[in-house]
Design an enzyme around this catalytic site. Structure first.
Site, mmCIF file in Angstrom:
data_model
loop_
_atom_site.group_PDB
_atom_site.id
_atom_site.type_symbol
_atom_site.label_atom_id
_atom_site.label_comp_id
_atom_site.label_asym_id
_atom_site.label_seq_id
_atom_site.Cartn_x
_atom_site.Cartn_y
_atom_site.Cartn_z
ATOM 1 N N GLY A 253 12.165 -35.824 8.162
ATOM 2 C CA GLY A 253 13.304 -36.163 7.580
ATOM 3 C C GLY A 253 13.360 -37.533 7.151
ATOM 4 N N CYS A 366 17.261 -18.805 -17.804
ATOM 5 C CA CYS A 366 18.706 -18.178 -18.152
ATOM 6 C C CYS A 366 19.864 -18.362 -17.061
ATOM 7 C CB CYS A 366 18.574 -16.647 -18.574
ATOM 8 S SG CYS A 366 17.016 -16.398 -19.550
HETATM 9 C C1 LIG Z 1 11.333 -28.780 11.962
HETATM 10 C C2 LIG Z 1 10.965 -29.701 10.803
HETATM 11 N N1 LIG Z 1 10.144 -30.585 10.885
HETATM 12 C C3 LIG Z 1 9.762 -31.423 9.825
HETATM 13 C C4 LIG Z 1 10.557 -31.161 8.547
HETATM 14 C C5 LIG Z 1 10.102 -32.113 7.618
HETATM 15 O O1 LIG Z 1 11.092 -32.796 7.003
HETATM 16 P P1 LIG Z 1 10.730 -33.867 5.696
HETATM 17 O O2 LIG Z 1 10.089 -33.283 4.708
HETATM 18 O O3 LIG Z 1 12.192 -34.138 5.322
HETATM 19 O O4 LIG Z 1 10.273 -34.732 6.345
HETATM 20 C C6 LIG Z 1 11.330 -30.348 8.307
HETATM 21 C C7 LIG Z 1 11.957 -29.941 7.082
HETATM 22 O O5 LIG Z 1 12.844 -29.189 7.164
HETATM 23 C C8 LIG Z 1 11.775 -29.360 9.594
HETATM 24 O O6 LIG Z 1 12.326 -28.459 9.318
#
Ligand SMILES: Cc1ncc(COP(=O)(O)O)c(C=O)c1O
Length: 439
Positions: A253, A366
């Site tokens: 995240g 489209c």
């Molecule tokens: C369990 C889990 N780990 C890691 C990630 C990676 O997230 P990010 O690409 O935002 O770092 C996600 C993304 O959905 C996730 O669901």
């Protein structure tokens, strides 16, 4: 590999501001005639060679971002979240840089293992893993599986003999997060129940807790709160079951810049504050400090790719708007249509003296919502045949790409040290036709 363009290294003073410090790869430099070099390769030149739309992936940027994680968190385990973008080369690069891999489907798992990624360094996620996926994970000897729902506990336990236990984590959801399809809520006791059930299974070795907070997080506070919650839960596990779990996975995240002024997660600050908070909370609870695990996806690959499109049409309807249609769109980048995600865009391969005008860069599909960049500032003399480059294109674009309108997914070329090579060829209508087995 073919030499495309000798790397030009202008002094930072001559690099246009929009290529510095924003969403572009660190290697981005201006070249002659409006060219932009990434990894020492001209984007327009690469587009000529490989066609458009083209995703240009800067290998050096992926590697340096992976290395930055290893350096910032030397005692943690860093797993690249393959869902952001995966191909064999990506698997090689992150493996060589010392990262593990987080996968969330049999497809990602199979591709990674086929590419030679060590299965022991892979962790399997998924809120709805099929029995076949779990069987494949066992057969390939995946290192860890994250248990995400009650049915999975028995399903997985049934596949495992007690003498070859499967390492698992339990995914939990913090208090206050409602309507989540992932994991077990801490509040109300679902997480504690799941932990007790897992500990009861002789074939499952519970090694830790997992949580993932969301995406594009640019502040540290949510991670600190997650540490607090998870350490409290670790203490409860020890109290009720007499075991100390050795791992704590905070998911991914980590936010990146899509626009020049955007905030991004400060990795150094994250590393220091999260590590400190974990040590403090564990000391307070009298727990051994578990090994921290993080799963960045976007922050490793997002800023490493640039999408290059060719302009197919420019329209000036009577309402004063301007629509620039390119040869890709929501089938290679669904994020603007799905989330209203913002992007920047730049003319490459031609120098224009025209003033800037506001335009909507739209896709070729489209669908009225197929807009790539709304209200982009581009040269007023933009015309069909021009090339447009969209930075920060590495994550959740190609991995979410579709076959809409049978346009086919774009090619991906890697660039490094002035050389370009094709990683993934363009999908053709023949690829679609080959999947048909009846009529
Ligand atoms: C369990 C889990 N780990 C890691 C990630 C990676 O997230 P990010 O690409 O935002 O770092 C996600 C993304 O959905 C996730 O669901």
């Amino acid at each position: 590999m073919t030499q495309l363009t000798a790397p030009a290294v202008p002094s930072p003073a001559t690099v246009p501001a929009d290529l510095l410090g924003g969403p572009w790869p660190a290697s981005a430099r201006p070249g002659p005639g409006g060219e932009v070099l990434v990894g020492g390769v001209g984007l327009a030149e690469a587009a000529e060679r490989f066609g458009t739309p083209l995703y240009v992936l800067d290998e050096g940027e992926v590697r340096s971002r992976a290395r930055a994680y290893r350096r910032a968190l030397p005692h943690a385990e860093v797993l690249y979240a393959a869902k952001a973008f995966l191909c064999s080369a990506m698997a090689d690069w992150v493996e060589q840089e010392g990262l593990g891999l987080d996968v969330c489907s049999a497809g990602e798992l199979w591709l990674a293992v086929s590419a030679g990624f060590p299965a022991q360094r892979i962790l399997l996620h998924g809120n709805a893993k099929s029995p076949e996926e779990l069987r494949l994970a066992r057969r390939l000897r995946v290192g860890r599986i994250v248990i995400d729902g009650p049915a999975e506990i028995a399903r997985l336990a049934a596949l495992v003999a007690a003498d070859t236990p499967q390492k698992v984590l339990v995914r939990v959801v913090q208090a206050g997060v409602v309507g989540q399809k992932f994991g077990f809520p801490v509040e109300g006791g679902d997480a504690a129940d799941a932990i007790a059930r897992v500990l009861d299974q002789p074939g499952l070795e519970l090694v830790g807790l997992h949580c993932h907070l969301g995406s594009q997080i640019t502040t540290i506070e949510p991670y600190l709160q997650a540490v607090d919650t998870l350490v409290r839960l670790l203490a409860e596990v020890r109290e009720h079951h007499g075991v100390e779990l050795p791992e704590l996975d905070l998911g991914g995240g980590h936010g990146i810049r899509y626009l020049a002024g955007d905030a991004e997660l400060d990795l150094a600050e994250f590393a220091v504050k999260v590590t400190d908070r974990l040590a403090v909370r564990c000391a307070e609870a009298g727990l051994e400090v578990p090994r921290l695990v993080v799963e960045p996806g976007r922050a490793v690959v997002g800023p490493a790719a640039v999408a290059v499109y060719r302009v197919l049409s420019v329209k000036h309807p009577a309402d004063g708007r301007c629509f620039v249609a390119v040869d890709g769109g929501m089938s290679d980048n669904p994020r603007p249509a799905l989330y209203g995600a913002p992007y920047s865009v730049r003319l490459v391969g031609r120098r224009s003296e025209a003033g800037a005008a506001r335009m909507d860069v739209v896709g070729r599909h489209c669908e009225a919502g197929d807009v790539l960049v709304r209200d982009a500032e581009l040269p007023a003399d933009l015309r069909p045949g021009d090339l447009l480059a969209v930075p920060a294109a590495g994550a959740y674009q190609l991995s979410m790409a579709s076959g809409y309108n049978l346009v086919g997914r774009p090619a991906v070329a890697a660039v490094r040290d002035g050389r370009a090579r094709l990683l993934i060829r363009r999908e053709t209508v023949e690829d679609f036709r080959l999947r048909e087995v009846g009529r």
